[in-house]
Design a protein around this motif. Structure first.
Motif, PDB file in Angstrom:
ATOM      1  N   UNK A  19      10.248   6.163  11.984  1.00 41.44           N
ATOM      2  CA  UNK A  19       9.244   7.089  10.849  1.00 41.44           C
ATOM      3  C   UNK A  19       8.999   6.054   9.740  1.00 41.44           C
ATOM      4  N   UNK A  20       7.727   5.669   9.479  1.00 41.51           N
ATOM      5  CA  UNK A  20       7.199   4.578   8.762  1.00 41.51           C
ATOM      6  C   UNK A  20       7.334   5.955   6.729  1.00 41.51           C
ATOM      7  N   UNK A  21       7.560   4.892   6.262  1.00 41.72           N
ATOM      8  CA  UNK A  21       7.521   5.947   4.932  1.00 41.72           C
ATOM      9  C   UNK A  21       5.775   5.001   3.697  1.00 41.72           C
ATOM     10  N   UNK A  22       5.843   5.513   3.019  1.00 38.68           N
ATOM     11  CA  UNK A  22       4.674   5.368   2.182  1.00 38.68           C
ATOM     12  C   UNK A  22       5.294   5.495   0.668  1.00 38.68           C
ATOM     13  N   UNK A  23       5.993   4.967  -0.087  1.00 37.99           N
ATOM     14  CA  UNK A  23       6.313   5.626  -1.126  1.00 37.99           C
ATOM     15  C   UNK A  23       5.363   5.089  -2.384  1.00 37.99           C
ATOM     16  N   UNK A  24       4.108   6.257  -3.065  1.00 38.41           N
ATOM     17  CA  UNK A  24       2.970   5.868  -4.270  1.00 38.41           C
ATOM     18  C   UNK A  24       3.890   5.931  -5.782  1.00 38.41           C
ATOM     19  N   UNK A  25       2.949   4.921  -7.077  1.00 40.14           N
ATOM     20  CA  UNK A  25       4.366   4.904  -8.197  1.00 40.14           C
ATOM     21  C   UNK A  25       2.708   4.545  -8.829  1.00 40.14           C
ATOM     22  N   UNK A  26       2.525   4.903 -10.127  1.00 43.11           N
ATOM     23  CA  UNK A  26       1.588   3.933 -11.188  1.00 43.11           C
ATOM     24  C   UNK A  26       0.432   5.284 -10.751  1.00 43.11           C
ATOM     25  N   UNK A  27      -0.286   5.863 -10.354  1.00 44.45           N
ATOM     26  CA  UNK A  27      -1.023   6.770 -10.004  1.00 44.45           C
ATOM     27  C   UNK A  27      -0.971   8.083  -9.442  1.00 44.45           C
ATOM     28  N   UNK A  28      -1.605   9.174 -10.049  1.00 44.49           N
ATOM     29  CA  UNK A  28      -1.735  10.555  -9.955  1.00 44.49           C
ATOM     30  C   UNK A  28      -1.757  11.038  -8.282  1.00 44.49           C
ATOM     31  N   UNK A  29      -1.122  11.134  -7.071  1.00 43.65           N
ATOM     32  CA  UNK A  29      -0.446  10.686  -5.710  1.00 43.65           C
ATOM     33  C   UNK A  29      -1.500  12.224  -4.880  1.00 43.65           C
ATOM     34  N   UNK A  30      -1.844  13.062  -5.827  1.00 39.17           N
ATOM     35  CA  UNK A  30      -2.361  14.573  -5.003  1.00 39.17           C
ATOM     36  C   UNK A  30      -4.112  14.713  -5.622  1.00 39.17           C
ATOM     37  N   UNK A  31      -4.316  13.419  -6.362  1.00 39.31           N
ATOM     38  CA  UNK A  31      -5.609  12.989  -6.277  1.00 39.31           C
ATOM     39  C   UNK A  31      -6.119  12.062  -5.013  1.00 39.31           C
ATOM     40  N   UNK A  32      -5.291  11.558  -3.970  1.00 35.31           N
ATOM     41  CA  UNK A  32      -6.221  10.683  -3.024  1.00 35.31           C
ATOM     42  C   UNK A  32      -5.969  10.938  -1.694  1.00 35.31           C
ATOM     43  N   UNK A  33      -6.737  10.174  -0.830  1.00 34.64           N
ATOM     44  CA  UNK A  33      -6.334  10.627   0.443  1.00 34.64           C
ATOM     45  C   UNK A  33      -5.243   9.327   0.969  1.00 34.64           C
ATOM     46  N   UNK A  34      -4.802   9.103   1.506  1.00 36.52           N
ATOM     47  CA  UNK A  34      -3.902   7.970   2.637  1.00 36.52           C
ATOM     48  C   UNK A  34      -4.213   8.093   3.527  1.00 36.52           C
ATOM     49  N   UNK A  35      -3.723   6.804   4.259  1.00 35.27           N
ATOM     50  CA  UNK A  35      -4.171   6.164   5.492  1.00 35.27           C
ATOM     51  C   UNK A  35      -3.364   5.365   5.610  1.00 35.27           C
ATOM     52  N   UNK A  36      -3.203   5.148   6.937  1.00 35.41           N
ATOM     53  CA  UNK A  36      -2.069   3.852   7.836  1.00 35.41           C
ATOM     54  C   UNK A  36      -3.151   2.917   8.353  1.00 35.41           C
ATOM     55  N   UNK A  37      -3.160   1.486   8.311  1.00 37.87           N
ATOM     56  CA  UNK A  37      -3.268   0.570   8.936  1.00 37.87           C
ATOM     57  C   UNK A  37      -3.053  -0.342   9.796  1.00 37.87           C
ATOM     58  N   UNK A  38      -2.810  -1.421  11.063  1.00 34.56           N
ATOM     59  CA  UNK A  38      -2.138  -1.917  11.298  1.00 34.56           C
ATOM     60  C   UNK A  38      -3.025  -2.985  12.074  1.00 34.56           C
ATOM     61  N   UNK A  39      -2.248  -4.151  11.469  1.00 34.42           N
ATOM     62  CA  UNK A  39      -2.550  -5.800  11.961  1.00 34.42           C
ATOM     63  C   UNK A  39      -1.867  -6.559  12.884  1.00 34.42           C
ATOM     64  N   UNK A  40      -2.470  -6.325  14.501  1.00 36.44           N
ATOM     65  CA  UNK A  40      -1.287  -7.375  15.657  1.00 36.44           C
ATOM     66  C   UNK A  40      -1.997  -8.975  14.804  1.00 36.44           C
ATOM     67  N   UNK A  41      -1.125 -10.085  14.741  1.00 35.73           N
ATOM     68  CA  UNK A  41      -1.451 -11.013  15.319  1.00 35.73           C
ATOM     69  C   UNK A  41      -2.648 -11.413  15.863  1.00 35.73           C
ATOM     70  N   UNK A  42      -3.854 -12.380  15.050  1.00 36.72           N
ATOM     71  CA  UNK A  42      -4.467 -12.964  15.657  1.00 36.72           C
ATOM     72  C   UNK A  42      -5.987 -11.869  16.060  1.00 36.72           C
ATOM     73  N   UNK A  43      -5.893 -10.649  15.733  1.00 32.90           N
ATOM     74  CA  UNK A  43      -6.739  -9.314  15.171  1.00 32.90           C
ATOM     75  C   UNK A  43      -7.486  -8.756  14.163  1.00 32.90           C
ATOM     76  N   UNK A  44      -8.589  -7.886  14.167  1.00 30.18           N
ATOM     77  CA  UNK A  44      -8.588  -7.709  12.990  1.00 30.18           C
ATOM     78  C   UNK A  44      -7.302  -6.301  12.420  1.00 30.18           C
ATOM     79  N   UNK A  45      -7.758  -5.972  11.237  1.00 35.08           N
ATOM     80  CA  UNK A  45      -6.519  -4.948  10.704  1.00 35.08           C
ATOM     81  C   UNK A  45      -7.486  -3.206  11.397  1.00 35.08           C
ATOM     82  N   UNK A  46      -6.969  -2.233  11.799  1.00 29.24           N
ATOM     83  CA  UNK A  46      -7.429  -1.793  12.267  1.00 29.24           C
ATOM     84  C   UNK A  46      -6.773  -0.044  12.029  1.00 29.24           C
ATOM     85  N   UNK A  47      -7.631   0.672  12.038  1.00 37.21           N
ATOM     86  CA  UNK A  47      -7.142   2.174  11.141  1.00 37.21           C
ATOM     87  C   UNK A  47      -6.320   2.591  12.301  1.00 37.21           C
ATOM     88  N   UNK A  48      -5.375   3.565  11.422  1.00 34.70           N
ATOM     89  CA  UNK A  48      -4.495   4.321  12.746  1.00 34.70           C
ATOM     90  C   UNK A  48      -4.395   5.674  12.375  1.00 34.70           C
TER      91      UNK A  48
END
Length: 124
Positions: A19-48
């Protein structure tokens, strides 16, 4: 300043979970949609996965649908990515990102703030 800090990565055997977690600070969190992306070696970043403000809508890449679950806990300014049935091809650096006021997007270009990433390694 805005900070997104991922945690929870590590080494796991195929078929395991993380289970990955992402803790946000310095912003109004409820105003943001959130996304996870990943990047494998030698590959472009991709949407998860992505989640809307309030958590009412979620989106997944076909490669993770049915195995990963994105959720958010606004009281803790945190977004999660539950990853089950992990496969070696899930090995990558995983990043969380935020998008202000608009809905979730599958494009990394639409996200303004990014975390530093957390490594996930799945062994066969």
């Amino acid at each position: 300043q805005v900070q997104l800090v991922e945690s929870g990565g590590g080494l796991v055997q195929a078929g395991g979970s993380l289970r990955l977690s992402c803790a946000a600070s310095g912003l109004t969190f409820t105003s943001y949609a959130m996304g996870w992306f990943r990047q494998a070696p030698g590959k472009e970043r991709e949407f998860v996965a992505a989640i809307s403000r309030g958590g009412g809508s979620t989106y997944y890449a076909d490669s993770v649908k049915g195995r990963f679950t994105i959720s958010r806990e606004d009281a803790k300014n945190t977004v999660y990515l539950q990853m089950n049935s992990l496969k070696p091809e899930d090995t990558a650096v995983y990043y969380c990102a935020s998008r202000f006021r608009l809905g979730p997007s599958l494009s990394s270009d639409h996200y303004g703030y990014w975390g530093q990433g957390t490594q996930v390694t799945v062994s066969s």
